[in-house]
Design a protein around this motif. Structure first.
Motif, PDB file in Angstrom:
ATOM      1  N   ILE A  47     -14.253   2.078   2.720  1.00  0.00           N
ATOM      2  CA  ILE A  47     -15.073   0.970   3.224  1.00  0.00           C
ATOM      3  C   ILE A  47     -15.974   0.390   2.138  1.00  0.00           C
ATOM      4  O   ILE A  47     -16.745  -0.536   2.405  1.00  0.00           O
ATOM      5  N   VAL A  48     -15.896   0.911   0.911  1.00  0.00           N
ATOM      6  CA  VAL A  48     -16.728   0.367  -0.169  1.00  0.00           C
ATOM      7  C   VAL A  48     -16.379  -1.105  -0.373  1.00  0.00           C
ATOM      8  O   VAL A  48     -15.213  -1.477  -0.482  1.00  0.00           O
ATOM      9  N   GLY A  49     -17.406  -1.925  -0.439  1.00  0.00           N
ATOM     10  CA  GLY A  49     -17.203  -3.366  -0.571  1.00  0.00           C
ATOM     11  C   GLY A  49     -17.617  -4.119   0.670  1.00  0.00           C
ATOM     12  O   GLY A  49     -17.991  -5.292   0.600  1.00  0.00           O
ATOM     13  N   LEU A  50     -17.544  -3.459   1.831  1.00  0.00           N
ATOM     14  CA  LEU A  50     -18.037  -4.070   3.054  1.00  0.00           C
ATOM     15  C   LEU A  50     -19.561  -4.023   3.071  1.00  0.00           C
ATOM     16  O   LEU A  50     -20.177  -3.146   2.465  1.00  0.00           O
ATOM     17  N   ARG A 188      -7.380 -16.977  -7.343  1.00  0.00           N
ATOM     18  CA  ARG A 188      -6.485 -15.862  -7.619  1.00  0.00           C
ATOM     19  C   ARG A 188      -7.270 -14.565  -7.733  1.00  0.00           C
ATOM     20  O   ARG A 188      -8.348 -14.530  -8.322  1.00  0.00           O
ATOM     21  N   GLY A 189      -6.710 -13.511  -7.158  1.00  0.00           N
ATOM     22  CA  GLY A 189      -7.323 -12.198  -7.231  1.00  0.00           C
ATOM     23  C   GLY A 189      -6.600 -11.316  -8.232  1.00  0.00           C
ATOM     24  O   GLY A 189      -5.371 -11.302  -8.289  1.00  0.00           O
ATOM     25  N   ILE A 190      -7.374 -10.586  -9.012  1.00  0.00           N
ATOM     26  CA  ILE A 190      -6.821  -9.622  -9.963  1.00  0.00           C
ATOM     27  C   ILE A 190      -7.274  -8.240  -9.519  1.00  0.00           C
ATOM     28  O   ILE A 190      -8.472  -7.937  -9.496  1.00  0.00           O
ATOM     29  N   GLY A 191      -6.322  -7.391  -9.152  1.00  0.00           N
ATOM     30  CA  GLY A 191      -6.640  -6.039  -8.731  1.00  0.00           C
ATOM     31  C   GLY A 191      -6.734  -5.102  -9.915  1.00  0.00           C
ATOM     32  O   GLY A 191      -6.058  -5.292 -10.933  1.00  0.00           O
ATOM     33  N   VAL A 192      -7.592  -4.086  -9.790  1.00  0.00           N
ATOM     34  CA  VAL A 192      -7.744  -3.093 -10.851  1.00  0.00           C
ATOM     35  C   VAL A 192      -7.248  -1.743 -10.365  1.00  0.00           C
ATOM     36  O   VAL A 192      -7.305  -1.439  -9.164  1.00  0.00           O
ATOM     37  N   GLY A 193      -6.797  -0.936 -11.293  1.00  0.00           N
ATOM     38  CA  GLY A 193      -6.161   0.317 -10.933  1.00  0.00           C
ATOM     39  C   GLY A 193      -7.045   1.538 -10.977  1.00  0.00           C
ATOM     40  O   GLY A 193      -6.545   2.648 -10.796  1.00  0.00           O
ATOM     41  N   TRP A 194      -8.360   1.366 -11.175  1.00  0.00           N
ATOM     42  CA  TRP A 194      -9.230   2.541 -11.324  1.00  0.00           C
ATOM     43  C   TRP A 194     -10.255   2.676 -10.191  1.00  0.00           C
ATOM     44  O   TRP A 194     -11.145   3.507 -10.255  1.00  0.00           O
ATOM     45  N   GLY A 195     -10.148   1.864  -9.160  1.00  0.00           N
ATOM     46  CA  GLY A 195     -11.174   1.834  -8.134  1.00  0.00           C
ATOM     47  C   GLY A 195     -10.871   2.669  -6.915  1.00  0.00           C
ATOM     48  O   GLY A 195     -10.189   3.698  -6.996  1.00  0.00           O
ATOM     49  N   TYR A 196     -11.322   2.190  -5.740  1.00  0.00           N
ATOM     50  CA  TYR A 196     -11.368   3.015  -4.550  1.00  0.00           C
ATOM     51  C   TYR A 196     -10.251   2.747  -3.552  1.00  0.00           C
ATOM     52  O   TYR A 196     -10.102   3.507  -2.595  1.00  0.00           O
ATOM     53  N   HIS A 197      -9.495   1.680  -3.712  1.00  0.00           N
ATOM     54  CA  HIS A 197      -8.333   1.446  -2.866  1.00  0.00           C
ATOM     55  C   HIS A 197      -7.068   1.616  -3.698  1.00  0.00           C
ATOM     56  O   HIS A 197      -7.043   1.228  -4.876  1.00  0.00           O
ATOM     57  N   PRO A 198      -6.011   2.151  -3.125  1.00  0.00           N
ATOM     58  CA  PRO A 198      -4.759   2.288  -3.885  1.00  0.00           C
ATOM     59  C   PRO A 198      -4.130   0.924  -4.139  1.00  0.00           C
ATOM     60  O   PRO A 198      -4.390  -0.049  -3.418  1.00  0.00           O
ATOM     61  N   ARG A 199      -3.318   0.876  -5.167  1.00  0.00           N
ATOM     62  CA  ARG A 199      -2.673  -0.391  -5.518  1.00  0.00           C
ATOM     63  C   ARG A 199      -1.872  -0.952  -4.342  1.00  0.00           C
ATOM     64  O   ARG A 199      -1.813  -2.182  -4.150  1.00  0.00           O
TER      65      ARG A 199
END
Length: 227
Positions: A47-50, A188-199
């Protein structure tokens, strides 16, 4: 012909800084304040980000609004205490490469940087001060003044403040909330691979990076595709 100005927006927790230790500890305190055991670590990080009221309602749907309010206050108090003990820079360290890439991007004459975060104004101020990043972000959108992600209000406000067109902006984050917010705002959204939600959860992302060093060349490629 010169390039148009660009806006690069960053999420904070899980994208720029790793604050999961304090988040889990503060959430454990918040649940204890209403006599409940804490959820699993993965559920808390999910829920991080909410915004906090939305996060509490999602994690404890059986409780009423008053209880959620007590949990929010308990969380805030615990988080501030934890940060005071260790210092914000230590309790929420920057991810590897973050500072170098931020400074490189900020030095470009046609680039503006901003943040769109579920943190409060007070929390963001303390964090940016601790890491000496206050002057890098020309627009700072926080949870105090917007609906929770993935509502696009934060990004739309940042675009309005800077005068940047949606096609010339990107949102960088680690959660599905960030990517869905970007999509809803038309950027456009760029996702990162080191955070709290899986890719696998970042299905709305236009692109993905596994390390901060990959961001500048990816941005160059994205900008070329819209010129």
């Amino acid at each position: 012909m010169s390039a148009p100005p660009r806006l690069i927006l960053f999420d904070v927790d899980g994208t720029l800084v790793d604050s999961q230790g304090d988040i889990v500890a503060a959430m454990t305190h918040a649940f204890g304040a209403v006599g409940l055991p804490a959820p699993a670590r993965a559920d808390i990080l999910g829920i991080v980000g909410l915004s906090l009221p939305v996060a509490m309602a999602r994690l404890a749907p059986e409780l009423d609004a008053a209880a959620h309010g007590r949990m929010v206050e308990g969380y805030k108090d615990a988080y501030m205490d934890l940060r005071a003990l260790a210092g914000a820079a230590q309790s929420s360290p920057l991810y590897p490469g973050a500072r170098e890439v931020l400074e490189t991007l900020a030095a470009a004459p046609d680039v503006l940087l901003g943040v769109a975060t579920g943190k409060s104004r007070r929390g963001l101020d303390k964090l940016l001060e601790a890491h000496d990043l206050r002057d890098l972000f020309v627009t700072q959108q926080v949870a105090d003044f917007h609906p929770s992600k993935p509502h696009p209000a934060m990004i739309l406000a940042a675009l309005a403040e800077t005068g940047i067109a949606a096609r010339d902006a990107v949102m960088i984050g680690d959660t599905s909330f960030d990517m869905d917010m970007a999509q809803a705002a038309g950027v456009r959204g760029i996702g990162v691979g080191w955070g709290y939600h899986p890719r696998s959860a970042l299905s709305a992302a236009s692109a993905f990076i596994a390390a901060f060093a990959e961001l500048p060349p990816l941005l160059d490629s994205l900008w070329e595709s819209v010129t």
